[in-house]
Write a protein that holds these residues in place. Structure first.
Motif, short mmCIF file in Angstrom:
data_model
loop_
_atom_site.label_atom_id
_atom_site.label_comp_id
_atom_site.label_asym_id
_atom_site.label_seq_id
_atom_site.Cartn_x
_atom_site.Cartn_y
_atom_site.Cartn_z
N ALA A 1 36.09 84.76 -6.46
CA ALA A 1 37.42 85.26 -6.22
C ALA A 1 38.38 84.30 -5.25
O ALA A 1 39.40 84.30 -5.53
N ASP A 2 37.73 83.43 -4.51
CA ASP A 2 38.50 82.20 -3.85
C ASP A 2 39.08 81.46 -5.03
O ASP A 2 40.40 81.05 -4.68
N TRP A 3 38.46 81.03 -5.99
CA TRP A 3 38.96 80.20 -7.00
C TRP A 3 40.17 81.00 -7.55
O TRP A 3 41.15 80.19 -7.86
N VAL B 1 39.53 72.37 -4.74
CA VAL B 1 40.83 72.43 -3.93
C VAL B 1 41.17 73.95 -4.04
O VAL B 1 41.53 74.58 -3.11
N CYS B 2 41.19 74.64 -5.27
CA CYS B 2 41.39 76.12 -5.44
C CYS B 2 40.68 76.93 -4.71
O CYS B 2 41.05 77.70 -4.05
N TYR C 1 40.60 79.84 2.17
CA TYR C 1 41.45 79.93 3.49
C TYR C 1 42.68 81.18 3.61
O TYR C 1 42.89 81.80 4.55
N ILE C 2 42.96 81.43 2.16
CA ILE C 2 43.81 82.77 2.24
C ILE C 2 43.02 84.13 2.32
O ILE C 2 43.72 85.02 3.22
N ARG C 3 41.69 84.09 1.84
CA ARG C 3 41.44 85.39 1.93
C ARG C 3 40.42 85.45 3.34
O ARG C 3 40.53 86.63 3.89
N SER D 1 40.03 80.79 7.14
CA SER D 1 39.23 79.64 7.69
C SER D 1 38.99 78.79 6.45
O SER D 1 38.88 79.48 5.37
N PHE D 2 38.87 77.43 6.47
CA PHE D 2 38.33 76.74 5.41
C PHE D 2 36.75 76.79 5.18
O PHE D 2 36.15 77.02 6.01
N LEU D 3 36.34 76.64 3.96
CA LEU D 3 35.15 76.57 3.78
C LEU D 3 34.48 75.36 4.05
O LEU D 3 34.82 74.20 3.69
N THR D 4 33.30 75.49 4.97
CA THR D 4 32.70 74.62 5.72
C THR D 4 31.44 74.17 5.01
O THR D 4 30.84 73.27 4.95
#
Length: 118
Positions: free
Chosen positions: A72-74, A41-42, A48-50, A53-56
């Motif tokens: 970095a996303d985490w 989820v993190c 999405y913030i970076r 779009s959501f990671l697909t």
């Protein structure tokens, strides 16, 4: 929730000691936020913030090439989600402890009433 792989327990013990909190309770809360769900989820929120779009495409084959991007996303996602998870854990512990305390008080009152009646 933070991506400090392998150091969660030490960080929790240090912070709970500095804040004079119950160390056993703090360590037991750690289990609620263990992989795979919460880090995923993190990572999704951070992506999405970076990127906007959501990671697909999240598969084991995509991890080695994007390891730094996922980290970095985490990190970004955990900074956003940690306060949310802290509030959820607070209310869960508070209402559970209140329920247990009320049950213990009710049992004590009933025991005291039975002893005075007998």
């Amino acid at each position: 929730v933070l991506p400090i792989i392998g150091l969660h327990t030490l960080a929790i013990l240090y912070v709970s000691a500095r804040l004079h909190l119950n160390k056993i309770m703090a360590l037991s809360i750690q289990v609620l936020y263990s992989p795979p769900f919460v880090p995923f989820v993190c990572i999704e929120v951070g992506h999405y913030i970076r990127k906007g779009s959501f990671l697909t495409d999240f598969s084991l084959s995509s991890v080695p090439g994007n390891l730094y991007g996922f980290f970095a996303d985490w990190l970004v996602g955990s900074l956003v989600m940690a306060p949310f998870y802290a509030v959820v854990a607070f209310f869960a512990v508070y209402y559970t402890a209140t329920g247990i305390q009320n049950r213990m008080n009710f049992t004590r009152e009933n025991r005291g009433n039975a002893e005075t009646a007998g």
